[in-house]
Design an enzyme around this catalytic site. Sequence first.
Site, PDB file in Angstrom:
ATOM      1  N   ALA A  86       0.872  -1.170   0.000  1.00 32.04           N
ATOM      2  CA  ALA A  86       0.000   0.000   0.000  1.00 32.04           C
ATOM      3  C   ALA A  86       0.913   1.226   0.000  1.00 32.04           C
ATOM      4  CB  ALA A  86      -0.892  -0.011   1.227  1.00 32.04           C
ATOM      5  N   GLY A 131       0.622  -4.896   0.978  1.00 35.04           N
ATOM      6  CA  GLY A 131      -0.655  -4.945   0.261  1.00 35.04           C
ATOM      7  C   GLY A 131      -0.534  -5.656  -1.081  1.00 35.04           C
ATOM      8  N   GLU A 134      -0.834  -9.216  -0.263  1.00 38.59           N
ATOM      9  CA  GLU A 134      -2.245  -9.432   0.093  1.00 38.59           C
ATOM     10  C   GLU A 134      -3.126  -9.463  -1.157  1.00 38.59           C
ATOM     11  OE1 GLU A 134      -1.968  -6.107   3.024  1.00 38.59           O
ATOM     12  OE2 GLU A 134      -3.110  -7.466   4.289  1.00 38.59           O
ATOM     13  N   GLU A 154       5.031  -5.024   7.132  1.00 35.30           N
ATOM     14  CA  GLU A 154       4.330  -3.937   7.842  1.00 35.30           C
ATOM     15  C   GLU A 154       4.909  -3.657   9.224  1.00 35.30           C
ATOM     16  OE1 GLU A 154       2.876  -6.315   6.110  1.00 35.30           O
ATOM     17  OE2 GLU A 154       1.313  -5.441   4.841  1.00 35.30           O
TER      18      GLU A 154
HETATM   19  N1  COA Z   1       4.640   3.174  -0.730  1.00 27.85           N
HETATM   20  C1  COA Z   1       5.036   4.344  -1.273  1.00 27.85           C
HETATM   21  N2  COA Z   1       6.137   4.476  -2.007  1.00 27.85           N
HETATM   22  C2  COA Z   1       6.874   3.371  -2.207  1.00 27.85           C
HETATM   23  C3  COA Z   1       6.541   2.130  -1.665  1.00 27.85           C
HETATM   24  C4  COA Z   1       5.355   2.058  -0.906  1.00 27.85           C
HETATM   25  N3  COA Z   1       4.934   0.914  -0.388  1.00 27.85           N
HETATM   26  N4  COA Z   1       7.482   1.228  -2.024  1.00 27.85           N
HETATM   27  C5  COA Z   1       8.370   1.902  -2.769  1.00 27.85           C
HETATM   28  N5  COA Z   1       8.003   3.191  -2.883  1.00 27.85           N
HETATM   29  C6  COA Z   1       8.664   4.256  -3.628  1.00 27.85           C
HETATM   30  C7  COA Z   1       9.908   4.751  -2.896  1.00 27.85           C
HETATM   31  O1  COA Z   1       9.580   5.683  -1.894  1.00 27.85           O
HETATM   32  C8  COA Z   1      10.674   5.355  -4.056  1.00 27.85           C
HETATM   33  O2  COA Z   1      10.097   6.583  -4.363  1.00 27.85           O
HETATM   34  P1  COA Z   1      11.060   7.865  -4.708  1.00 27.85           P
HETATM   35  O3  COA Z   1      11.808   7.442  -5.944  1.00 27.85           O
HETATM   36  O4  COA Z   1      10.096   8.977  -4.944  1.00 27.85           O
HETATM   37  O5  COA Z   1      11.954   8.027  -3.518  1.00 27.85           O
HETATM   38  C9  COA Z   1      10.352   4.419  -5.214  1.00 27.85           C
HETATM   39  O6  COA Z   1       9.148   3.747  -4.867  1.00 27.85           O
HETATM   40  C10 COA Z   1      11.412   3.372  -5.460  1.00 27.85           C
HETATM   41  O7  COA Z   1      11.630   2.677  -4.243  1.00 27.85           O
HETATM   42  P2  COA Z   1      13.081   2.549  -3.535  1.00 27.85           P
HETATM   43  O8  COA Z   1      12.846   2.340  -2.076  1.00 27.85           O
HETATM   44  O9  COA Z   1      13.936   3.676  -3.944  1.00 27.85           O
HETATM   45  O10 COA Z   1      13.596   1.193  -4.240  1.00 27.85           O
HETATM   46  P3  COA Z   1      14.639   0.160  -3.654  1.00 27.85           P
HETATM   47  O11 COA Z   1      14.968  -0.758  -4.782  1.00 27.85           O
HETATM   48  O12 COA Z   1      15.759   0.851  -2.956  1.00 27.85           O
HETATM   49  O13 COA Z   1      13.830  -0.666  -2.516  1.00 27.85           O
HETATM   50  C11 COA Z   1      11.923  -1.831  -1.612  1.00 27.85           C
HETATM   51  C12 COA Z   1      12.743  -1.459  -2.879  1.00 27.85           C
HETATM   52  C13 COA Z   1      10.678  -2.563  -2.083  1.00 27.85           C
HETATM   53  C14 COA Z   1      12.771  -2.769  -0.710  1.00 27.85           C
HETATM   54  C15 COA Z   1      11.562  -0.530  -0.828  1.00 27.85           C
HETATM   55  O14 COA Z   1      10.979   0.388  -1.744  1.00 27.85           O
HETATM   56  C16 COA Z   1      10.564  -0.753   0.283  1.00 27.85           C
HETATM   57  O15 COA Z   1      10.951  -1.230   1.350  1.00 27.85           O
HETATM   58  N6  COA Z   1       9.306  -0.389   0.051  1.00 27.85           N
HETATM   59  C17 COA Z   1       8.276  -0.473   1.074  1.00 27.85           C
HETATM   60  C18 COA Z   1       7.797  -1.894   1.222  1.00 27.85           C
HETATM   61  C19 COA Z   1       6.733  -1.947   2.317  1.00 27.85           C
HETATM   62  O16 COA Z   1       6.972  -1.666   3.466  1.00 27.85           O
HETATM   63  N7  COA Z   1       5.526  -2.336   1.909  1.00 27.85           N
HETATM   64  C20 COA Z   1       4.428  -2.458   2.803  1.00 27.85           C
HETATM   65  C21 COA Z   1       3.672  -1.196   2.892  1.00 27.85           C
HETATM   66  S1  COA Z   1       2.267  -1.387   3.929  1.00 27.85           S
END
Ligand code: COA
Length: 279
Positions: A86, A131, A134, A154
């Site tokens: 999400a 999400g 999910e 989460e």
């Molecule tokens: N919500 C909002 N933005 C998200 C996102 C999310 N769940 N997951 C990734 N993004 C965004 C990042 O903020 C980034 O945006 P920016 O370029 O404007 O800074 C972009 O997507 C790319 O992500 P980034 O984190 O730079 O890529 P990465 O390869 O370094 O890492 C992940 C990839 C998936 C490990 C990391 O993005 C992450 O941990 N995301 C969240 C996962 C999460 O907690 N999901 C559950 C949410 S309830």
Amino acid sequence: MNLAFLEGKVYLFELCYLTMSEFVNILTEERQGILYLTINREDKLNAMNLATLAELRSVFDQVMDNKAIKAVILTGAGEKAFVAGADITEIASLNEVNARKFAESGQEIFAMIENCHKPVIAVTNGYTLGGGCELAMACHMRIATANAKFGQPEVNLGIIPGYGGTQRLTLLVGRGKANELMMTGDMIGAEEAKSLGLVNHVFPTKQEAISGAEAIIEKIMGKAPLAIGMVVDCVNAVFLEENGYQTEANSFARCVKSGDYKEGTSAFLEKRKPVFRGE
Ligand code: COA
């Protein structure tokens, strides 16, 4: 778009019906009875914001009624992610009241997918997190590419899965592994996900995974549609646990009252490690 706000950011999904031509977050393409849906926020790793959820709700309303659509394949744009969760920018400003609504609305939309009488297959490539995991679990089957990574991270944000993940993950992989995945927030690869029963098949590339999904759908299309709908109802009846979903929505809302939730979401947005205090 007929969207109303609830306390700033949580939409009232009930008011929201969009035609496919109005979608901005989901690409749709219909070919030979299959509706291909692509979550299309590639620069945000296809993170699902509330507008995306509203589009998902609208599309599944239309899938039920449209006789030309026999099946759905759901995937994410690009090679890096199916859906990385999400949208944390929206999650970061929830309060206890709208967090419950946020979880219940998502649960309702995912239940529409799960209860759809036409086969819905998720083709998951890359990050399939929160999400996103999910969403994949709400589909009838999951086909992964070899680079897919599954997880419910989460707890890193001071919250829990709120779109049915605590229930569906437990039902799919069993209590012990579900606890481990949700308590550690660890990601697992496609082969491990397959060995746990989270994924049906793994293919080397996204195109091969889509072809694999198409081959399954082609078989299903040769069967009696009413019987397929009954399979959906009966399989879902095994898993009916209304109280579990309510407990999840309530617990999700309670998390949002905590300082740890503020710390977890702020730390993500500020690109730093969270410091949790258990309060
Ligand atoms: N919500 C909002 N933005 C998200 C996102 C999310 N769940 N997951 C990734 N993004 C965004 C990042 O903020 C980034 O945006 P920016 O370029 O404007 O800074 C972009 O997507 C790319 O992500 P980034 O984190 O730079 O890529 P990465 O390869 O370094 O890492 C992940 C990839 C998936 C490990 C990391 O993005 C992450 O941990 N995301 C969240 C996962 C999460 O907690 N999901 C559950 C949410 S309830």
